[in-house]
Structure formats: structure tokens, C-alpha cells
Motif scaffolding. Structure first.
Motif, short mmCIF file in Angstrom:
data_model
loop_
_atom_site.label_atom_id
_atom_site.label_comp_id
_atom_site.label_asym_id
_atom_site.label_seq_id
_atom_site.Cartn_x
_atom_site.Cartn_y
_atom_site.Cartn_z
N ARG A 1 0.82 -1.21 0.00
CA ARG A 1 0.00 0.00 0.00
C ARG A 1 0.86 1.27 0.00
NH1 ARG A 1 -2.71 -3.64 2.96
NH2 ARG A 1 -1.99 -2.93 4.98
N SER A 2 1.78 1.32 -0.93
CA SER A 2 2.70 2.45 -1.15
C SER A 2 3.66 2.72 0.01
CB SER A 2 1.94 3.72 -1.53
OG SER A 2 1.28 4.28 -0.43
N GLN A 3 3.80 1.77 0.93
CA GLN A 3 4.77 1.89 2.03
C GLN A 3 5.82 0.80 1.84
OE1 GLN A 3 3.30 0.98 5.97
NE2 GLN A 3 5.00 1.99 6.97
N LEU A 4 7.10 1.18 1.77
CA LEU A 4 8.17 0.20 1.68
C LEU A 4 8.47 -0.31 3.09
CD1 LEU A 4 10.23 -1.29 -0.06
CD2 LEU A 4 11.83 0.56 0.46
N ILE A 5 8.31 -1.61 3.28
CA ILE A 5 8.58 -2.23 4.58
C ILE A 5 9.80 -3.13 4.43
CG2 ILE A 5 7.69 -3.77 6.38
CD1 ILE A 5 4.88 -2.78 5.60
N THR A 6 10.75 -2.96 5.33
CA THR A 6 11.99 -3.75 5.31
C THR A 6 12.09 -4.53 6.61
OG1 THR A 6 13.04 -2.09 3.92
CG2 THR A 6 14.49 -3.63 5.07
N VAL A 7 12.41 -5.81 6.48
CA VAL A 7 12.53 -6.71 7.64
C VAL A 7 13.93 -7.30 7.64
CG1 VAL A 7 11.64 -8.78 8.76
CG2 VAL A 7 10.07 -7.27 7.53
N VAL A 8 14.63 -7.17 8.75
CA VAL A 8 15.94 -7.80 8.93
C VAL A 8 15.70 -9.03 9.81
CG1 VAL A 8 18.29 -7.53 9.78
CG2 VAL A 8 17.09 -5.57 8.76
N PHE A 9 16.11 -10.20 9.31
CA PHE A 9 15.85 -11.43 10.06
C PHE A 9 16.99 -12.42 9.90
CE2 PHE A 9 14.17 -12.11 5.84
CZ PHE A 9 14.48 -13.42 5.54
N LYS A 10 17.00 -13.40 10.78
CA LYS A 10 17.97 -14.49 10.73
C LYS A 10 17.19 -15.80 10.65
CE LYS A 10 21.96 -16.50 12.96
NZ LYS A 10 22.95 -16.41 14.03
N GLU A 11 17.53 -16.59 9.67
CA GLU A 11 16.86 -17.87 9.50
C GLU A 11 17.67 -18.96 10.20
OE1 GLU A 11 14.48 -20.19 5.98
OE2 GLU A 11 15.65 -18.40 5.50
N GLU A 12 17.01 -19.67 11.11
CA GLU A 12 17.62 -20.77 11.82
C GLU A 12 16.99 -22.07 11.36
OE1 GLU A 12 16.98 -19.69 15.93
OE2 GLU A 12 18.77 -18.41 15.93
N LEU A 13 17.41 -23.18 11.90
CA LEU A 13 16.91 -24.48 11.47
C LEU A 13 15.39 -24.58 11.57
CD1 LEU A 13 17.72 -27.28 10.45
CD2 LEU A 13 17.93 -28.00 12.83
N ASP A 14 14.82 -24.18 12.71
CA ASP A 14 13.38 -24.31 12.93
C ASP A 14 12.65 -22.98 13.04
OD1 ASP A 14 13.54 -27.12 13.05
OD2 ASP A 14 14.09 -27.04 15.17
N ASN A 15 13.39 -21.87 13.10
CA ASN A 15 12.78 -20.57 13.36
C ASN A 15 13.29 -19.48 12.42
OD1 ASN A 15 11.47 -21.52 15.79
ND2 ASN A 15 13.46 -21.40 16.78
N ILE A 16 12.52 -18.43 12.31
CA ILE A 16 12.96 -17.19 11.69
C ILE A 16 12.88 -16.13 12.77
CG2 ILE A 16 12.39 -15.41 10.00
CD1 ILE A 16 11.29 -17.65 8.21
N ILE A 17 14.01 -15.52 13.07
CA ILE A 17 14.08 -14.51 14.12
C ILE A 17 14.08 -13.13 13.46
CG2 ILE A 17 15.36 -13.66 16.12
CD1 ILE A 17 14.49 -16.61 16.37
N VAL A 18 13.06 -12.33 13.74
CA VAL A 18 12.97 -10.97 13.20
C VAL A 18 13.78 -10.07 14.13
CG1 VAL A 18 11.47 -9.06 12.59
CG2 VAL A 18 10.74 -11.41 12.14
N ILE A 19 14.80 -9.42 13.56
CA ILE A 19 15.71 -8.57 14.32
C ILE A 19 15.17 -7.14 14.43
CG2 ILE A 19 18.07 -7.70 14.51
CD1 ILE A 19 17.86 -10.81 14.58
N THR A 20 14.79 -6.57 13.29
CA THR A 20 14.24 -5.21 13.27
C THR A 20 13.38 -5.03 12.04
OG1 THR A 20 14.73 -2.87 13.66
CG2 THR A 20 16.14 -4.02 12.07
N VAL A 21 12.62 -3.95 12.04
CA VAL A 21 11.68 -3.64 10.96
C VAL A 21 11.69 -2.13 10.74
CG1 VAL A 21 9.27 -3.74 10.25
CG2 VAL A 21 10.19 -5.53 11.71
N TYR A 22 11.70 -1.73 9.48
CA TYR A 22 11.58 -0.31 9.17
C TYR A 22 10.93 -0.11 7.82
CZ TYR A 22 16.16 -1.19 6.95
OH TYR A 22 17.22 -1.69 6.23
#
Length: 71
Positions: free
Chosen positions: A50-71
Motif C-alpha cells: 500500500r505504497s509503504q516500503l517495509i523492510t525486515v531484517v531477520f535471521k533464519e535458523e533451522l526451525d525458526n525465523i528470528i525478526v531482528i528489526t523492521v523499518y
């Protein structure tokens, strides 16, 4: 089995501060417009929603995805 997405306390603070929903984070992770590697085995994914650029910094692990920050 899909990986569990875990949102860090820091990322939760940024969600509230920037008015970004958890659904938008999931959307960016699952179907990003762009991705590229970052440091410490992290990934950066972004998507225009919806015209907003969303950026997600994450780390992918064996069983999980860890979201570090969002902007």
C-alpha cells in the motif's frame, strides 16, 4: 513444517513505533519484492505494501525465523 517466526523485543518496539502490523512482516518474509544478505548470517527483505516500503531484517535458523528489526 513451516518455520516459526519469532519477533524480537526490539522489532516489536519498532512495529509499534512505525505503525507496521505483524501481518505485514509475515507478508514481507513470505513474498518479498527484494532480498539480500546482510552481516552475521542475516537477511534483509523488503516489499512495497500500500505504497509503504517495509523492510525486515531477520535471521533464519533451522526451525525458526528470528525478526531482528523492521523499518
Amino acid at each position: 513444517m513451516p518455520k516459526k517466526v519469532i519477533i524480537s523485543y526490539h522489532a516489536m518496539d519498532r512495529l509499534e513505533e512505525r505503525g507496521i502490523s505483524e501481518n505485514n512482516i509475515m507478508n514481507v518474509i513470505q513474498s518479498p519484492d527484494n532480498t539480500h544478505p546482510s552481516f552475521k548470517e542475516r537477511q534483509i527483505a523488503s516489499k512495497s505494501i500500500r505504497s509503504q516500503l517495509i523492510t525486515v531484517v531477520f535471521k533464519e535458523e533451522l526451525d525458526n525465523i528470528i525478526v531482528i528489526t523492521v523499518y
